[in-house]
Design an enzyme around this catalytic site. Structure first.
Site, PDB file in Angstrom:
ATOM      1  N   GLY A  98       0.561  -0.808   0.172  1.00 14.03           N
ATOM      2  CA  GLY A  98       0.192   0.512   0.542  1.00 14.03           C
ATOM      3  C   GLY A  98       0.575   1.395   0.038  1.00 14.03           C
ATOM      4  N   ARG A  99       2.069   1.054   0.390  1.00 15.70           N
ATOM      5  CA  ARG A  99       3.112   2.424   0.404  1.00 15.70           C
ATOM      6  C   ARG A  99       3.824   2.296   0.524  1.00 15.70           C
ATOM      7  NH1 ARG A  99       3.878   3.740   7.088  1.00 15.70           N
ATOM      8  NH2 ARG A  99       4.416   1.057   7.470  1.00 15.70           N
ATOM      9  N   ARG A 189       5.425 -13.392   1.448  1.00 12.01           N
ATOM     10  CA  ARG A 189       5.031 -13.575   2.223  1.00 12.01           C
ATOM     11  C   ARG A 189       4.634 -14.778   2.132  1.00 12.01           C
ATOM     12  NH1 ARG A 189       4.276  -7.567   3.846  1.00 12.01           N
ATOM     13  NH2 ARG A 189       6.215  -7.609   1.879  1.00 12.01           N
ATOM     14  N   ASP A 261      -0.361 -11.371   5.737  1.00 10.66           N
ATOM     15  CA  ASP A 261       1.202 -10.767   5.479  1.00 10.66           C
ATOM     16  C   ASP A 261       2.671  -9.879   5.815  1.00 10.66           C
ATOM     17  OD1 ASP A 261      -0.825  -9.497   7.072  1.00 10.66           O
ATOM     18  OD2 ASP A 261      -0.244  -7.645   6.384  1.00 10.66           O
ATOM     19  N   ASP A 271       8.657  -6.762   8.422  1.00 13.37           N
ATOM     20  CA  ASP A 271       7.513  -5.850   8.500  1.00 13.37           C
ATOM     21  C   ASP A 271       8.245  -4.944  10.019  1.00 13.37           C
ATOM     22  OD1 ASP A 271       6.905  -5.367   5.436  1.00 13.37           O
ATOM     23  OD2 ASP A 271       5.215  -5.994   5.987  1.00 13.37           O
TER      24      ASP A 271
END
Length: 503
Positions: A98-99, A189, A261, A271
């Site tokens: 998303g980013r 992932r 995720d 992440d």
């Protein structure tokens, strides 16, 4: 503002762009969004060397335009990765980058493959209602967190650079923007496969699995039978996951958001959000304020690893056997090996932390009794194990560095007597054991208050503490007497630090 192509040969890497070649439904082409007046914040020479980038030249010529996404390296073909995931145990559907925008993957002079990704580089097809940007605060935490684990020898994504901008980002308050350059052999992932499974795109599972196997497990790619090759790959993913979580437990690291995720198929720490290294030992520690139910406590990480692997195996069942019932049985049998793989990895690491050369009956109980004592007293996890390395095996010798970490000094003395008895004559060489123990018990970790200091200074335009902390965390097992203050107990105010998923 539009993005242009950077012509400097500094960034003319050996781009392969395998993700762009695959295309949908796995990857969508996506250009970064230009950001206003980017400026350098931090640059990592170690990761630059992995990518064959001349770090001195990058600093001299400037890297902010390229690593903000304002200028694309020649030959790069940016993409956003499409994936889904179970978040806090519930299927959340399509998520995706998303980013984050992956510039491409490249091969260095040693034949190693790396994805290079800009986190915070603008909106993608998977941004939903978000702005596609990252803030300086969270970017600094990921930069330092990933490099802290790398210094500890724990598999992780790496961080090449931070680029800042005064462009405002709206979170709980107005903050400034930042872009992190993240580097990893692969950013695929568990959720990458889950997305295909829930979309019932079963024919699209094999190409993604084959790409992972071919690029990262060439020895498995040689297995001719498709089902056997994929089963062998699942075994590898299970082993890598078990080993990674054992690594975390052994240094008191809590990920905070172990959604599917956020789980790497290569066994990398992936992440960094509200992660944390434990100060006072608490097996039920919740490092993520958002995790009100305590799903991702320190003590539950091993079990969550198995749960997440179950979702991964479910997603790739069509690759394991032709008949669905047979695939389910095979998948369940493969998952049965996780617990023993984790137990072996964890016990090996904890035995090393106690200075034990060979495993013996009763070692697990010795470890458990120490952790119980530490939990009861709230003893500092890192300092206690480090201090143990200074203790002599001789019953009459002083054990002050270790005993001083505990309120219950008699209890600590009693445990030491059991430990010394376990060491016996074979492992009584204090000097040699001290060296061994100090190679696995770090003196320095990224405590939350240290990261907070770096963030506060950076928000005032002083980035020196990022560089200083990074330099210390590159050598966490060394004494570094000039930096001894960074190994002290956290101050009282640090107990009030709160981290959430926005961190």
């Amino acid at each position: 503002m539009s993005v242009v192509t950077e012509q400097s040969d500094l960034w003319a890497l050996d781009w392969r762009n395998r993700a762009a070649a695959m295309g949908m439904p796995w990857y969508a082409p996506q250009q970064p969004s230009a950001i206003e007046a980017p400026y350098p914040v931090a640059f990592n020479d170690d990761v630059a060397a992995l990518l064959d980038i001349d770090a001195e030249r990058a600093r001299r010529e400037g890297y902010a335009e390229v690593l903000s996404g304002n200028r694309l390296p020649p030959g790069a073909e940016p993409v956003a990765h499409r994936y889904g995931g179970h978040q806090f145990g519930i299927w959340a559907g399509q998520l995706g980058d998303g980013r984050a925008i992956t510039l491409g993957d490249m091969v260095n002079a040693r034949g190693q493959v790396y994805d290079i990704q800009l986190k915070g580089a603008g909106k993608t097809p998977y941004s939903r209602f978000a702005d596609g940007r990252a803030v300086l605060r969270s970017t600094i935490r990921e930069y330092l967190g990933s490099e802290a684990l790398a210094g500890l020898g724990i598999p992780t994504t790496r961080a090449l650079a931070i680029v800042g901008s005064d462009a405002p980002v709206y979170r709980e308050t107005v903050e400034t923007s930042a872009i992190l350059t993240r580097v990893a052999p692969s950013l695929v992932r568990f959720g990458s496969f889950e997305m295909l499974f829930y979309d019932r795109r079963f024919d699209d599972l094999a190409p993604l699995a084959d790409a992972v196997i071919q690029h990262h497990h060439p020895e498995l790619a040689a297995i001719e039978n498709d089902y056997e090759r994929y089963r062998a790959w699942v075994v590898r993913v299970i082993e890598l996951t078990a080993s990674l979580i054992a690594d975390w437990q052994a240094v008191g690291f809590c990920h905070g958001v172990l959604n599917t995720d956020n789980m790497s198929v290569l066994g990398l720490t992936l992440d960094y959000g509200p992660f944390g290294f434990m100060d006072s030992f608490d097996p039920d520690w919740i490092c993520n304020h958002t995790d009100e139910a305590g799903r991702y406590t320190y003590n539950r990480q091993p079990a969550i690893g198995l749960w997440n692997l179950g979702r991964f195996v479910q997603a790739i069942l069509p690759l394991l056997a032709e008949e669905p019932d047979a695939a389910v049985e095979i998948g369940q049998n493969l998952l049965e090996d996780y617990r023993s793989a984790y137990d072996r990895a964890y016990q090996a690491r904890m035995q090393a932390k106690l200075g034990l050369v060979e495993a013996a009956e009763g070692d697990a109980e010795l470890v458990a009794s120490l952790l119980k004592l530490m939990a009861r007293d709230g003893a500092d996890f890192t300092r206690s194990f480090r201090a143990l390395g200074e203790v002599s095996a001789a019953p009459s010798a002083s054990a002050a560095p270790f005993i001083d970490e505990f309120v219950d000094r008699e209890g600590a003395e009693a445990w030491l007597a059991d430990w010394r008895a376990r060491l016996g004559e074979a492992e009584a060489d204090d000097a040699a054991r001290r060296v061994r123990m100090h190679l696995v018990n770090p003196k320095y970790i990224l405590r939350n208050y240290l990261a907070q200091h770096a963030i506060e200074r950076a928000e005032n335009g002083d980035y020196s503490e990022i560089e200083r902390l990074h330099a210390i965390l590159r050598r966490p097992f060394d004494e570094q007497p000039e930096h001894a203050d960074y190994a002290r107990l956290p101050p009282d105010w640090a107990r009030g630090l709160v981290l959430s998923c926005s961190s």
